[in-house]
Write a protein that holds these residues in place. Structure first.
Motif, PDB file in Angstrom:
ATOM      1  N   UNK A  70      -0.059  -1.697 -10.623  1.00 45.04           N
ATOM      2  CA  UNK A  70       0.189  -1.383 -12.049  1.00 45.04           C
ATOM      3  C   UNK A  70      -1.345  -0.595 -12.318  1.00 45.04           C
ATOM      4  N   UNK A  71      -1.694  -0.221 -13.305  1.00 45.85           N
ATOM      5  CA  UNK A  71      -2.787   0.639 -13.502  1.00 45.85           C
ATOM      6  C   UNK A  71      -4.038  -0.141 -13.760  1.00 45.85           C
ATOM      7  N   UNK A  76      -7.141   3.624   0.621  1.00 49.71           N
ATOM      8  CA  UNK A  76      -7.251   2.192   1.132  1.00 49.71           C
ATOM      9  C   UNK A  76      -6.243   2.069   2.273  1.00 49.71           C
ATOM     10  N   UNK A  79       3.260  -4.874   8.522  1.00 45.97           N
ATOM     11  CA  UNK A  79       3.502  -3.421   8.110  1.00 45.97           C
ATOM     12  C   UNK A  79       2.044  -3.045   7.702  1.00 45.97           C
ATOM     13  N   UNK A 102       0.184  -0.193   4.789  1.00 52.86           N
ATOM     14  CA  UNK A 102       0.322   0.670   3.781  1.00 52.86           C
ATOM     15  C   UNK A 102      -0.810   1.380   3.473  1.00 52.86           C
ATOM     16  N   UNK A 113       3.870   3.779   3.965  1.00 52.52           N
ATOM     17  CA  UNK A 113       4.272   2.525   4.266  1.00 52.52           C
ATOM     18  C   UNK A 113       4.814   2.421   5.682  1.00 52.52           C
ATOM     19  N   UNK A 157      -6.857  -5.867   2.667  1.00 51.30           N
ATOM     20  CA  UNK A 157      -7.347  -4.579   2.149  1.00 51.30           C
ATOM     21  C   UNK A 157      -8.644  -4.040   2.707  1.00 51.30           C
ATOM     22  N   UNK A 158      -8.630  -2.951   3.203  1.00 49.58           N
ATOM     23  CA  UNK A 158      -9.930  -2.309   3.893  1.00 49.58           C
ATOM     24  C   UNK A 158     -10.810  -1.820   2.337  1.00 49.58           C
ATOM     25  N   UNK A 159     -12.135  -1.644   2.776  1.00 49.76           N
ATOM     26  CA  UNK A 159     -12.932  -1.176   1.525  1.00 49.76           C
ATOM     27  C   UNK A 159     -12.793   0.200   0.989  1.00 49.76           C
ATOM     28  N   UNK A 211      -3.006   3.327   0.452  1.00 46.37           N
ATOM     29  CA  UNK A 211      -3.066   3.776  -0.946  1.00 46.37           C
ATOM     30  C   UNK A 211      -4.038   4.673  -1.399  1.00 46.37           C
ATOM     31  N   UNK A 248      -5.931  -6.025 -11.211  1.00 44.38           N
ATOM     32  CA  UNK A 248      -4.686  -5.371 -10.633  1.00 44.38           C
ATOM     33  C   UNK A 248      -3.494  -6.267 -10.502  1.00 44.38           C
ATOM     34  N   UNK A 257      -9.366  -3.088 -17.282  1.00 44.92           N
ATOM     35  CA  UNK A 257     -10.782  -3.152 -16.893  1.00 44.92           C
ATOM     36  C   UNK A 257     -11.350  -4.050 -18.230  1.00 44.92           C
ATOM     37  N   UNK A 290      -0.475  -6.128   6.336  1.00 41.31           N
ATOM     38  CA  UNK A 290       0.129  -7.369   5.878  1.00 41.31           C
ATOM     39  C   UNK A 290       0.196  -8.118   7.143  1.00 41.31           C
ATOM     40  N   UNK A 310     -14.107  -4.827  -1.578  1.00 42.15           N
ATOM     41  CA  UNK A 310     -12.686  -4.901  -1.336  1.00 42.15           C
ATOM     42  C   UNK A 310     -11.732  -5.488  -2.354  1.00 42.15           C
ATOM     43  N   UNK A 318      -6.530   5.509  -4.928  1.00 40.73           N
ATOM     44  CA  UNK A 318      -6.847   5.137  -6.106  1.00 40.73           C
ATOM     45  C   UNK A 318      -8.029   6.138  -6.671  1.00 40.73           C
ATOM     46  N   UNK A 378      -1.965 -10.015   1.907  1.00 38.82           N
ATOM     47  CA  UNK A 378      -2.294  -8.673   2.482  1.00 38.82           C
ATOM     48  C   UNK A 378      -3.886  -8.501   2.421  1.00 38.82           C
ATOM     49  N   UNK A 396     -11.136   4.098 -11.647  1.00 39.04           N
ATOM     50  CA  UNK A 396     -10.860   3.310 -12.675  1.00 39.04           C
ATOM     51  C   UNK A 396      -9.318   3.164 -12.770  1.00 39.04           C
ATOM     52  N   UNK A 397      -8.662   3.374 -12.116  1.00 37.24           N
ATOM     53  CA  UNK A 397      -7.360   3.326 -11.898  1.00 37.24           C
ATOM     54  C   UNK A 397      -6.783   2.403 -10.846  1.00 37.24           C
ATOM     55  N   UNK A 398      -5.151   2.395 -10.964  1.00 36.37           N
ATOM     56  CA  UNK A 398      -4.615   1.446 -10.018  1.00 36.37           C
ATOM     57  C   UNK A 398      -4.301   2.008  -8.774  1.00 36.37           C
ATOM     58  N   UNK A 399      -3.642   1.515  -7.752  1.00 37.20           N
ATOM     59  CA  UNK A 399      -3.329   1.896  -6.438  1.00 37.20           C
ATOM     60  C   UNK A 399      -1.985   2.551  -6.513  1.00 37.20           C
TER      61      UNK A 399
END
Lengths: 113, 114
Positions: A105-106, B89, B32, B34, B49, B104-106, B36, A90, A109, B93, A42, B38, B102, B41-44
């Motif tokens: 953000x993106x 994901x 709250x 939220x 929300x 996060x779940x896996x 997401x 991130x 890596x 909060x 996570x 993903x 915050x 290889x990218x952001x969230x």
């Protein structure tokens, strides 16, 4: 440009190098965050800044050094990293705490060789 | 200590199917929750929300519900498409940590087959 921008997108560094990750947000948010995402784990919170002041250091090793010169910019300075530090880093921001959601953000890596 | 669990860890469905992703949390004292998305290889990307006083939020084909008393949230995706393939994901909060930590779940990795 809008949103949260992270540079570089990819970074390969040796264990003796010093490098920095940069995050910039154009949303007028007050809080900024660094998260680490390793494979099959996570998201892990690393640092939190609220109005430029560090409010959280989640037991992060000193080889990671954050810097927040203003509410729009956040840096993560890296030195003497280990291969296990390879991950997706991130950056996120929020208007404040409690009732507000995050914008991410993106990511960068990072590969440590 | 707040813990967030997402079930299932992975899900594969044919295109057009309606599906539900689950998120559970152990402490109902939250500001709250939220959801997401993903991509590899990218952001969230924020999807929805839900504030602690709300029961649900909707955006297009997505509907998220929140039941604080039972510590559960669901993300409903209607008429799934191959483009929905990603990891989803949920993030909680907590209301007793100043709102900074915050959790996060896996994640649930979703694959929608064309």
């Amino acid at each position: 440009e809008t949103g949260v921008t992270q540079t570089p997108r990819h970074l390969v560094m040796g264990m003796t190098n010093k490098k920095s990750l940069k995050c910039e947000q154009h949303l007028g948010h007050n809080a900024m965050y660094w998260y680490k995402q390793s494979a099959k784990k996570p998201l892990e919170l690393m640092f939190v800044y609220n109005f430029k002041e560090q409010t959280e250091n989640n037991s992060v090793p000193s080889r990671f050094s954050p810097e927040c010169p203003n509410s729009s910019h956040l840096f993560l300075h890296l030195h003497t990293l280990q291969p296990e530090d390879s991950a997706l880093y991130l950056c996120a921001s929020s208007q404040g705490t409690s009732n507000y959601g995050y914008t991410f953000g993106s990511g960068t890596r990072l590969t440590v060789v | 200590k707040q813990e967030v669990t997402q079930i299932p860890a992975a899900l594969s469905v044919p295109e057009g199917e309606n599906l539900v992703l689950n998120c559970s949390f152990t402490d109902s004292a939250i500001y709250n929750l939220q959801w997401f998305r993903q991509d590899p290889g990218k952001g969230l990307t924020s999807l929805l929300l839900i504030q602690s006083s709300q029961r649900e939020q909707t955006s297009g084909r997505l509907n998220a519900s929140l039941d604080k008393s039972s510590g559960r949230s669901t993300l409903y995706i209607a008429a799934s498409q191959p483009g929905d393939s990603a990891t989803y994901l949920c993030a909680v909060r907590p209301g007793n940590t100043g709102g900074f930590k915050t959790i996060f779940g896996a994640g649930t990795r979703l694959f929608v087959k064309a």
